[in-house]
Design a protein around this motif. Structure first.
Motif, mmCIF file in Angstrom:
data_model
loop_
_atom_site.group_PDB
_atom_site.id
_atom_site.type_symbol
_atom_site.label_atom_id
_atom_site.label_comp_id
_atom_site.label_asym_id
_atom_site.label_seq_id
_atom_site.Cartn_x
_atom_site.Cartn_y
_atom_site.Cartn_z
ATOM 1 N N SER A 51 -4.766 4.032 -10.107
ATOM 2 C CA SER A 51 -6.165 3.698 -11.884
ATOM 3 C C SER A 51 -5.113 5.324 -12.310
ATOM 4 O O SER A 51 -5.642 5.270 -13.453
ATOM 5 C CB SER A 51 -6.861 4.000 -11.343
ATOM 6 O OG SER A 51 -7.389 3.081 -10.876
ATOM 7 N N GLU A 64 -1.210 -5.304 -12.106
ATOM 8 C CA GLU A 64 -2.274 -6.037 -10.578
ATOM 9 C C GLU A 64 -1.711 -7.955 -11.220
ATOM 10 O O GLU A 64 -1.135 -7.910 -12.957
ATOM 11 C CB GLU A 64 -3.591 -6.316 -11.441
ATOM 12 C CG GLU A 64 -3.943 -5.400 -9.778
ATOM 13 C CD GLU A 64 -4.398 -4.964 -9.511
ATOM 14 O OE1 GLU A 64 -3.447 -5.705 -8.621
ATOM 15 O OE2 GLU A 64 -4.782 -4.182 -8.562
ATOM 16 N N SER A 92 -2.435 3.858 -3.028
ATOM 17 C CA SER A 92 -4.143 3.127 -3.274
ATOM 18 C C SER A 92 -4.379 2.661 -4.399
ATOM 19 O O SER A 92 -3.949 3.295 -5.494
ATOM 20 C CB SER A 92 -5.216 4.166 -2.222
ATOM 21 O OG SER A 92 -5.076 5.345 -3.154
ATOM 22 N N LYS A 93 -5.439 1.620 -4.606
ATOM 23 C CA LYS A 93 -6.317 1.138 -5.670
ATOM 24 C C LYS A 93 -6.556 2.875 -6.491
ATOM 25 O O LYS A 93 -5.931 2.804 -7.452
ATOM 26 C CB LYS A 93 -7.405 0.589 -5.301
ATOM 27 C CG LYS A 93 -6.851 -0.996 -4.921
ATOM 28 C CD LYS A 93 -5.552 -1.891 -5.582
ATOM 29 C CE LYS A 93 -5.205 -3.092 -4.698
ATOM 30 N NZ LYS A 93 -4.246 -4.013 -5.688
ATOM 31 N N ASN A 101 1.077 -1.252 0.045
ATOM 32 C CA ASN A 101 -0.060 -0.166 -0.157
ATOM 33 C C ASN A 101 0.222 1.457 -0.080
ATOM 34 O O ASN A 101 0.405 2.517 0.806
ATOM 35 C CB ASN A 101 -1.335 0.059 1.498
ATOM 36 C CG ASN A 101 -1.837 -1.671 1.313
ATOM 37 O OD1 ASN A 101 -2.464 -1.553 0.412
ATOM 38 N ND2 ASN A 101 -1.762 -1.403 2.616
#
Ligand code: NI
Length: 226
Positions: free
Chosen positions: A15, A123, A10-11, A7
């Motif tokens: 993006s 990912e 963050s996702k 982490n």
């Protein structure tokens, strides 16, 4: 020491990075590599002065210096600006060692690479292959981490990136000069620091924890160079 730091981004941040990186101009990765590396390197990179690389690299550096696990493990003195690479269509990077001397953009002062850093931005299920393989005295280790997570490994190690046979693997890669040059000393300090933090969480303030904290700082005082 090989360490998975989760982490860092963050996702939603990943993006955002991907949107900007997908639209950027990618060039042959051999441009930034020495003679040995160029023979085994097959990937794409963003140029070091690419505005997207500079902007995103800055965000990574800021996030890392606030990440307690990273700071405890790497004890960074200086960090090179993060760069970005992309592997696809069989792209790979054969076994190599990172150069000891790194040059920062716009600086005459070289940086000694002590700690190598790979931040995954795709990912694991987006591509086949692409494992980061690090060889150290305890054997061979493979990492293929979730997007937003960082692999920390000693720059003294031999390492490679396996061919990417499906999809695209995008990472950021860079180096830190540590206040503590030797990996075994950094490892000892990291393990001592983590142990102290766990004891403090369990026992609160305690005279023995204070004594251990004193040992940590006195060892750091012996070994640090600034
Ligand atoms: Ni490398």
């Amino acid at each position: 020491m090989l360490l998975h730091v989760p982490n860092v981004l963050s996702k939603p941040e990943v993006s955002d990075f991907r949107r900007l990186l997908d639209a950027a101009h990618w060039a042959d990765g051999r441009a930034t590599t020495g003679v040995q590396g160029a023979q085994v390197k097959h990937n794409l990179q963003l140029a070091a002065d690419n505005p997207v690389a500079l902007k995103l690299g800055n965000r990574i550096s800021k996030a890392l210096l606030k990440h307690p696990l990273f700071v405890s493990a790497a004890l960074p003195l200086r960090m090179l600006e993060p760069m970005f690479n992309r592997y696809e269509g069989g792209g790979h990077y054969g076994l190599h060692v990172d150069g000891a001397v790194m040059h920062q953009r716009d600086s005459v002062h070289p940086l000694r690479s002590d700690v190598s850093l790979t931040l995954f931005l795709t990912e694991p299920d987006e591509y086949d292959g692409g494992e980061l393989v690090v060889v150290d005295t305890y054997g061979t280790h493979e990492a293929k981490l979730p997007a937003g997570d960082l692999m920390v490994y000693p720059s003294t190690s031999l390492h490679r990136v396996e061919p990417v046979t499906r999809g695209v693997r995008i990472c950021s890669f860079f180096w830190a000069q540590s206040m503590v040059r030797l990996d075994w000393q950094r490892t000892m300090l990291f393990e001592l620091d983590q142990t102290i933090q766990k004891l403090r969480a369990r026992l609160g303030d305690d005279p023995e924890i204070l004594a251990l904290t004193s040992h940590y700082h006195n060892l750091l005082r012996c070994w640090m160079e600034v």
